[in-house]
Enzyme design. Structure first.
Site, PDB file in Angstrom:
ATOM      1  N   HIS A   1       0.833  -1.203   0.000  1.00 61.06           N
ATOM      2  CA  HIS A   1       0.000   0.000   0.000  1.00 61.06           C
ATOM      3  C   HIS A   1       0.873   1.261   0.000  1.00 61.06           C
ATOM      4  O   HIS A   1       0.691   2.157  -0.834  1.00 61.06           O
ATOM      5  CB  HIS A   1      -0.908  -0.035   1.236  1.00 61.06           C
ATOM      6  N   GLU A   2       1.815   1.310   0.919  1.00 54.18           N
ATOM      7  CA  GLU A   2       2.671   2.494   1.020  1.00 54.18           C
ATOM      8  C   GLU A   2       3.642   2.588  -0.153  1.00 54.18           C
ATOM      9  O   GLU A   2       3.969   3.685  -0.604  1.00 54.18           O
ATOM     10  CB  GLU A   2       3.428   2.484   2.351  1.00 54.18           C
TER      11      GLU A   2
ATOM     12  N   HIS B   1       1.860   4.355  -2.973  1.00 58.37           N
ATOM     13  CA  HIS B   1       1.937   5.816  -2.834  1.00 58.37           C
ATOM     14  C   HIS B   1       3.297   6.335  -3.313  1.00 58.37           C
ATOM     15  O   HIS B   1       3.385   7.303  -4.084  1.00 58.37           O
ATOM     16  CB  HIS B   1       1.771   6.219  -1.367  1.00 58.37           C
TER      17      HIS B   1
END
Length: 253
Positions: free
Chosen positions: A57-58, A61
């Site tokens: 997820h990170e 980003h």
């Protein structure tokens, strides 16, 4: 941009949990005395898999930010998939896992600090925010597809299906347009200054209020899970497997 040994270790732990779940006694799922090997396998697979998905997820980003002009994310180690770069050990891993075990609600975990001023456009900034939740949706879809297409033991079906469902729930929670969540980050570049200032003021408290509502207000909690199951079904998810996985993951319940 090479995966860190920490991330590879988390993947190895996830695989180990999957092997344990695969060799557990599935016939014990409906019994009072369930197979400890099956329970341990599901718990390890789901918990370690959830931490791995937090890294993805990170990373999502950070990767979009890097391609969008913020090269500082590389120097911060955000492109290595090392969960330690994204998290505070207690607030970002321990506490969310406790909430996950107690109530099945996956709290948003880590965070990457993006230099929004270095990004090329408002659209790029929006995609940076959306990349994280979309990675969760992609992981959930991939897990559901594997369960649907690959013959496997019932224990592994349960573990993978429940983790897939949690990815969908994480996607829904993060995509909400609430300050402090990615959905707000996606629309924030297009909001007037007054709205952005208000969002900055309530950012630390808005997610806490949201999870308090989900915890204590049953209709809101039911709406969350109904929405998650609708998406899960659309992805071809195995409802029975997800239910069995949830029961094994919260084995004391």
């Amino acid at each position: 941009m090479r995966p860190s040994p920490v991330f590879l270790g988390i993947l190895a732990l996830t695989v180990a949990g999957g092997v344990m779940a695969a060799f557990g006694d599935v016939s014990s799922i409906l019994l009072r005395d369930r197979d400890p090997l099956l329970i341990a396998g599901v718990v390890i697979f789901v918990a370690a898999g959830w931490v791995a998905s937090l890294s993805l997820h990170e990373f999502g980003h950070a990767m979009v930010a890097y391609r969008g002009g913020d090269y500082s994310v590389a120097h911060k180690g955000y492109l290595t998939l090392d969960v330690r770069k994204y998290t505070d050990p207690v607030l970002s891993i321990v506490l969310p896992l406790v909430f996950l075990i107690i109530g099945g609600i996956p709290l948003p975990g880590g965070a990457v600090w993006i230099n929004r001023g270095a990004l090329r456009s408002r659209g790029t900034s929006s995609w940076v925010s959306l990349a994280g939740p979309l990675s969760n949706l992609a992981v959930g879809a991939a897990l559901a597809l594997v369960v649907a297409l690959v013959p496997m033991s019932g224990g592994l079906v349960a573990a993978m299906s429940y983790l897939a469902l949690l990815q969908v729930v994480t996607f829904i929670l993060n995509i909400l347009p609430i300050p402090g969540l990615d959905g707000w980050g996606a629309i924030e570049p297009y909001l007037p200054p007054q709205a952005r200032a208000f969002g900055a003021q309530i950012r630390p408290w808005a997610p806490i209020i949201l999870f308090a509502i989900l915890w204590f207000f049953k209709p809101a909690n039911a709406a969350l899970w109904d929405g998650a199951y609708s998406i899960f079904d659309a992805l071809g998810g195995n409802r029975f497997g997800a239910s069995a996985g949830a029961s094994l993951f919260r084995f004391w319940d």
